[in-house]
Enzyme design. Structure first.
Site, PDB file in Angstrom:
ATOM      1  N   GLY A 244       3.463  49.053  13.247  1.00 27.26           N
ATOM      2  CA  GLY A 244       2.413  48.736  14.212  1.00 27.26           C
ATOM      3  C   GLY A 244       1.199  49.608  13.968  1.00 27.26           C
ATOM      4  O   GLY A 244       0.984  50.112  12.860  1.00 27.26           O
ATOM      5  N   SER A 245       0.443  49.832  15.034  1.00 25.51           N
ATOM      6  CA  SER A 245      -0.806  50.587  14.905  1.00 25.51           C
ATOM      7  C   SER A 245      -0.533  52.072  14.669  1.00 25.51           C
ATOM      8  O   SER A 245       0.533  52.592  15.031  1.00 25.51           O
ATOM      9  CB  SER A 245      -1.616  50.424  16.190  1.00 25.51           C
ATOM     10  OG  SER A 245      -0.831  50.869  17.282  1.00 25.51           O
ATOM     11  N   GLY A 249       2.295  54.711  16.124  1.00 27.58           N
ATOM     12  CA  GLY A 249       3.087  55.541  15.195  1.00 27.58           C
ATOM     13  C   GLY A 249       2.970  57.023  15.495  1.00 27.58           C
ATOM     14  O   GLY A 249       3.927  57.786  15.328  1.00 27.58           O
ATOM     15  N   GLU A 266       5.392  52.434   9.479  1.00 26.85           N
ATOM     16  CA  GLU A 266       4.582  51.456   8.725  1.00 26.85           C
ATOM     17  C   GLU A 266       3.396  51.107   9.604  1.00 26.85           C
ATOM     18  O   GLU A 266       3.485  50.225  10.450  1.00 26.85           O
ATOM     19  CB  GLU A 266       5.419  50.202   8.421  1.00 26.85           C
ATOM     20  CG  GLU A 266       6.674  50.458   7.606  1.00 26.85           C
ATOM     21  CD  GLU A 266       6.368  50.777   6.144  1.00 26.85           C
ATOM     22  OE1 GLU A 266       5.229  50.568   5.693  1.00 26.85           O
ATOM     23  OE2 GLU A 266       7.294  51.247   5.452  1.00 26.85           O
ATOM     24  N   CYS A 300      -1.553  43.829   7.770  1.00 22.22           N
ATOM     25  CA  CYS A 300      -1.774  45.267   7.575  1.00 22.22           C
ATOM     26  C   CYS A 300      -2.431  45.507   6.215  1.00 22.22           C
ATOM     27  O   CYS A 300      -3.146  46.482   6.029  1.00 22.22           O
ATOM     28  CB  CYS A 300      -0.465  46.027   7.684  1.00 22.22           C
ATOM     29  SG  CYS A 300       0.817  45.348   6.628  1.00 22.22           S
TER      30      CYS A 300
HETATM   31  P1  NAD Z   1       1.058  47.784  18.230  1.00 20.16           P
HETATM   32  O1  NAD Z   1       1.027  49.189  17.768  1.00 20.16           O
HETATM   33  O2  NAD Z   1       0.246  47.415  19.416  1.00 20.16           O
HETATM   34  O3  NAD Z   1       2.576  47.351  18.573  1.00 20.16           O
HETATM   35  C1  NAD Z   1       3.596  47.406  17.609  1.00 20.16           C
HETATM   36  C2  NAD Z   1       4.939  47.571  18.291  1.00 20.16           C
HETATM   37  O4  NAD Z   1       5.032  48.884  18.846  1.00 20.16           O
HETATM   38  C3  NAD Z   1       5.179  46.608  19.448  1.00 20.16           C
HETATM   39  O5  NAD Z   1       6.515  46.184  19.421  1.00 20.16           O
HETATM   40  C4  NAD Z   1       4.914  47.479  20.667  1.00 20.16           C
HETATM   41  O6  NAD Z   1       5.568  47.055  21.839  1.00 20.16           O
HETATM   42  C5  NAD Z   1       5.465  48.809  20.193  1.00 20.16           C
HETATM   43  N1  NAD Z   1       4.935  49.976  20.894  1.00 20.16           N
HETATM   44  C6  NAD Z   1       3.684  50.186  21.339  1.00 20.16           C
HETATM   45  N2  NAD Z   1       3.585  51.415  21.896  1.00 20.16           N
HETATM   46  C7  NAD Z   1       4.801  52.002  21.792  1.00 20.16           C
HETATM   47  C8  NAD Z   1       5.340  53.260  22.177  1.00 20.16           C
HETATM   48  N3  NAD Z   1       4.583  54.165  22.808  1.00 20.16           N
HETATM   49  N4  NAD Z   1       6.637  53.518  21.909  1.00 20.16           N
HETATM   50  C9  NAD Z   1       7.407  52.622  21.249  1.00 20.16           C
HETATM   51  N5  NAD Z   1       6.956  51.398  20.876  1.00 20.16           N
HETATM   52  C10 NAD Z   1       5.665  51.084  21.143  1.00 20.16           C
HETATM   53  O7  NAD Z   1       0.663  46.873  16.970  1.00 20.16           O
HETATM   54  P2  NAD Z   1       0.359  45.316  16.902  1.00 20.16           P
HETATM   55  O8  NAD Z   1      -0.965  45.022  17.538  1.00 20.16           O
HETATM   56  O9  NAD Z   1       1.547  44.525  17.340  1.00 20.16           O
HETATM   57  O10 NAD Z   1       0.248  45.082  15.310  1.00 20.16           O
HETATM   58  C11 NAD Z   1      -0.920  45.332  14.571  1.00 20.16           C
HETATM   59  C12 NAD Z   1      -0.855  46.688  13.896  1.00 20.16           C
HETATM   60  O11 NAD Z   1       0.336  46.806  13.113  1.00 20.16           O
HETATM   61  C13 NAD Z   1      -1.982  46.911  12.910  1.00 20.16           C
HETATM   62  O12 NAD Z   1      -2.423  48.228  13.036  1.00 20.16           O
HETATM   63  C14 NAD Z   1      -1.335  46.671  11.559  1.00 20.16           C
HETATM   64  O13 NAD Z   1      -1.984  47.293  10.475  1.00 20.16           O
HETATM   65  C15 NAD Z   1       0.028  47.245  11.790  1.00 20.16           C
HETATM   66  N6  NAD Z   1       1.005  46.732  10.854  1.00 20.16           N
HETATM   67  C16 NAD Z   1       1.422  47.572   9.849  1.00 20.16           C
HETATM   68  C17 NAD Z   1       2.323  47.115   8.899  1.00 20.16           C
HETATM   69  C18 NAD Z   1       2.762  48.004   7.775  1.00 20.16           C
HETATM   70  O14 NAD Z   1       3.757  47.667   7.140  1.00 20.16           O
HETATM   71  N7  NAD Z   1       2.102  49.096   7.479  1.00 20.16           N
HETATM   72  C19 NAD Z   1       2.818  45.809   8.978  1.00 20.16           C
HETATM   73  C20 NAD Z   1       2.390  44.984  10.018  1.00 20.16           C
HETATM   74  C21 NAD Z   1       1.476  45.467  10.957  1.00 20.16           C
END
Ligand code: NAD
Length: 513
Positions: A244-245, A249, A266, A300
Site C-alpha cells: 500500500g502507501s 507502511g 511493498e 505502483c
Molecule cells: P493504502 O495504504 O491506503 O491501503 C493499503 C492497505 O493498507 C489497505 O488494506 C488498508 O486498509 C491498509 N491499511 C491502511 N492503514 C493501515 C494501518 N494503519 N494498519 C494496517 N493496515 C492499514 O493504499 P491503497 O490506496 O489501497 O493503494 C495504493 C498504494 O499502494 C499506492 O501508494 C501504491 O504505490 C501502493 N502499492 C504498492 C505496491 C508495491 O508492490 N510496491 C503494489 C500495489 C500498490
C-alpha cells in the site's frame, strides 16, 4: 442492497450478482453488511459487506495458529499440490474473476484478466518451488562435523493488500507462504472486498478437492485499517506482508518492528524513464504510453517521471502530447477502451491538487480534466495529464496515485541519473537507449537506485519470475519470484558431530573430568 429490496437491479448490480454466484460466493457474505462497496465504473453502491472486528480478528489468528501447526508437518511437495489445485480453480474461473476485478477496480478487461493470469503463473511457480526449498551445506572447521542450513515454516503470515491489485498481490504472497508451510490471513483493501471473497471461495474449493487441508489455513478478514492494525500488533503472527502507501507502511513497519516481527513492505513508487538520444523513439513512445497511462495511472510501477534528452525532446514530447489527447477513455468493459475510471472521488481530488501545484510552479499541463462518461455523476474518469516542467519541483517527488506524467529535460546521462535518483521512492525504472554503454551504466551500481531497472521497456508490468519490490520509501520488501520465498521461512543453521571427540569452535578448550 438489502435482500428485501423490490426495485430492479441496475445492469452493474445484475452483473456483479451473477459473477459472484458463478464464483461460488454466498449472498450472506456480501449483502446486508455495514460496509458499502462501490463500482468505480458508475460510482454506484454494488454491495454491503459485513466486516470483522478486533475480537473476530483475534479468533481468526487462533485458528490460523492451529492450522499452521498441522500444515507445517505436511511434506512441501504435498503442500504444492494444494496450490496446484488453486491454480486449476483460477484457470477454470479466469473470465469471471477477471471481469469482477474490472467491475470492482475499474481496470480495462484485458488487465483484469491479466491480473488473474498473474495469479495462475505464481501458482505454477510455487508448485515447482515446493520441490526446491533447499538449503546449503557448509564446510565445518571441526573434524568429523557437518554444517548445513535448513529452512522451516515460520507461522501465520498476515497479508494486507492495496486496492489496485486486489487479487494478484494476495497470490504472490499466499502461494509462496502456503508451499513454505505457513497459514495465511488476508486483509484486503476495504475498497475491494468482493474480489477477495471470490478468491476465498475458489481457495475453499481447492482445499475441498485436496481433502486434508486444515481448517483456517487461509482466512479472509474484511475491514479497514483497524483490522490491519490488529494483525500488525499480534505477536502470534511472525510475518506481516503489507502492500500500500508509504504512509501505511511507515505505521505497519514500525509496529511490527516494535514486537520484533518481520515485515515485507511493498509501498509507493515514483518511477522514472530516461530517453537518450540514441533511443528508438517509436518503441519508446509505445512503452511510455502504456507505462504512464495504463490502469489509469494506478499501478505502483506506473511511469510518473520522464527524463528526456534535449536532443530528442522536441520530437518525442509533442508526439506524446498528441497520444495523451486522443487516448480512448471510457467504460473499461468495452473493447477499445484503454483508460478506465479512477477508483473514487478522493483520487480525483488528489490528482487535481497535484496539477494545481504543478501549474503554480510554472508547469505546462496538457490534459488532466474530468471526462463525462455515461452520465454517471459519482464516477471519476479523467484525461491523463502530461506536465512539462523546468525543474524537479516538490510535488514531483511525491507519489500522486493518478495518471500524471511529469516531463523533464536533461543534457546527458549523468544529469538524467541524478534527477532519476533524487526522489525518496525506489521501486521501478527504465532507460530507452540503443547505446550499450548508457544501458550498462544505468544498470550499474552508479545507475538506477531502484529494485527494478529495465532497458527499452517501461517500468510497469513485471513478470512473476523475478523478485518484485523496491528500495528507500518503497519499503525494501521482495515478493513473487527468485528467492523471495526465504522471507516466508525461518533459517536454522545445524552442526552435526559424527566423531567421538568434542572439539570446540575457534579452538576453545573447556575440559572437565
Ligand atoms: P493504502 O495504504 O491506503 O491501503 C493499503 C492497505 O493498507 C489497505 O488494506 C488498508 O486498509 C491498509 N491499511 C491502511 N492503514 C493501515 C494501518 N494503519 N494498519 C494496517 N493496515 C492499514 O493504499 P491503497 O490506496 O489501497 O493503494 C495504493 C498504494 O499502494 C499506492 O501508494 C501504491 O504505490 C501502493 N502499492 C504498492 C505496491 C508495491 O508492490 N510496491 C503494489 C500495489 C500498490
Amino acid at each position: 442492497m438489502a435482500t428485501n429490496e423490490t426495485r430492479a437491479l441496475t445492469p452493474v448490480e445484475d452483473e456483479v450478482l451473477s459473477l459472484l454466484h458463478s464464483l461460488g460466493v454466498p449472498e450472506t457474505s456480501w449483502r446486508n453488511g455495514t460496509r458499502p462497496v462501490r463500482s468505480p465504473i458508475t460510482g454506484e453502491v454494488i454491495a454491503q459487506v459485513p466486516e470483522a472486528d478486533a475480537a473476530g480478528a483475534a479468533l481468526a489468528v487462533e485458528r490460523s495458529v492451529a492450522a499452521y501447526e498441522a500444515w507445517r508437518a505436511v511434506p512441501a511437495p504435498r503442500r504444492g499440490e494444494l496450490v496446484r489445485l488453486l491454480g486449476e480453480e483460477l484457470r477454470a474461473h479466469k473470465t469471471e474473476l477477471g471481469r469482477l476485478v474490472t467491475l470492482e477496480v475499474g481496470k480495462v478487461l484485458s488487465e483484469g484478466l491479466g491480473e488473474v493470469q498473474e495469479m495462475i503463473d505464481i501458482c505454477d511457480f510455487a508448485v515447482g518451488l515446493s520441490r526446491q526449498l533447499y538449503g546449503l551445506t557448509i564446510a565445518s572447521e571441526r573434524p568429523g562435523h557437518r554444517m548445513m542450513e535448513t529452512w522451516h515454516p515460520v507461522g501465520p503470515v498476515a497479508i494486507i493488500t492495496a486496492f489496485n491489485f486486489p487479487v494478484a498481490v494476495w497470490s504472490w504472497n499466499a502461494a509462496l507462504a502456503l508451499v513454505c508451510g505457513n497459514s495465511v490471513l488476508w486483509k484486503p483493501s476495504e475498497k475491494t472486498p468482493l474480489t477477495a471473497l471470490a478468491v476465498q471461495a475458489l481457495f475453499e474449493r481447492a482445499a475441498h478437492a485436496f481433502g486434508s487441508a486444515p481448517e483456517g489455513l487461509s482466512q479472509l478478514l474484511i475491514g479497514g485499517a483497524e483490522v490491519g492494525a490488529a494483525l500488525t500488533d499480534d505477536t502470534r503472527i511472525p510475518v506481516v506482508s503489507a502492500t500500500g502507501s508509504t504512509r501505511m507502511g511507515r505505521i505497519v513497519g514500525e509496529r511490527v518492528a516494535r514486537r520484533f516481527g518481520r515485515s515485507i513492505l511493498e509501498l509507493g513508487g515514483n518511477n522514472a524513464a530516461i530517453v537518450s538520444p540514441s533511443a528508438d523513439l517509436d518503441l519508446a513512445l509505445r512503452g511510455i504510453a502504456f507505462a504512464a497511462m495504463g490502469t489509469a495511472g494506478q499501478r505502483c510501477t506506473t511511469l510518473r517521471r520522464l527524463i528526456v534528452h534535449e536532443g530528442v525532446y522536441d520530437t518525442l514530447v509533442p508526439r506524446l502530447a498528441k497520444a495523451y489527447g486522443s487516448v480512448s477513455i471510457g467504460d473499461p468493459r468495452e473493447a477499445g477502451t484503454l483508460i478506465g475510471p479512477l477508483i473514487d472521488q478522493a483520487a480525483f481530488e488528489v490528482m487535481q491538487d497535484a496539477l494545481d501545484a504543478a501549474r503554480a510552479a510554472g508547469g505546462r499541463v496538457h490534459g488532466g480534466e474530468r471526462v463525462a462518461i455515461g452520465g454517471h455523476a459519482d464516477a471519476y474518469y479523467v484525461r491523463p495529464a502530461l506536465v512539462e516542467l523546468d525543474a524537479q519541483i516538490d510535488i514531483v517527488k511525491h507519489e500522486t496515485f493518478a495518471p500524471i506524467l511529469y516531463v523533464l529535460r536533461c543534457t546527458g546521462l549523468p544529469e538524467a541519473i541524478k534527477l532519476h535518483n533524487e526522489v525518496p521512492q525506489g521501486l521501478s525504472s527504465s532507460i530507452f537507449t540503443n547505446d550499450l554503454r548508457e544501458a550498462e551504466a544505468f544498470l550499474s551500481a552508479e545507475g538506477s537506485d531502484c529494485g527494478i531497472a529495465n532497458v527499452n521497456i517501461g517500468p510497469s508490468g513485471a513478470e512473476i519470475g523475478g523478485a518484485f519490490g523496491g528500495e528507500k520509501e518503497t519499503g525494501g520488501g521482495r515478493e513473487s519470484g527468485s528467492d523471495a520465498w526465504k522471507a516466508y521461512m525461518r533459517r536454522a543453521t545445524n552442526t552435526i558431530n559424527y566423531s567421538r571427540a568434542l572439539p570446540l569452535a575457534q579452538g576453545v578448550s573447556f575440559d572437565i573430568d
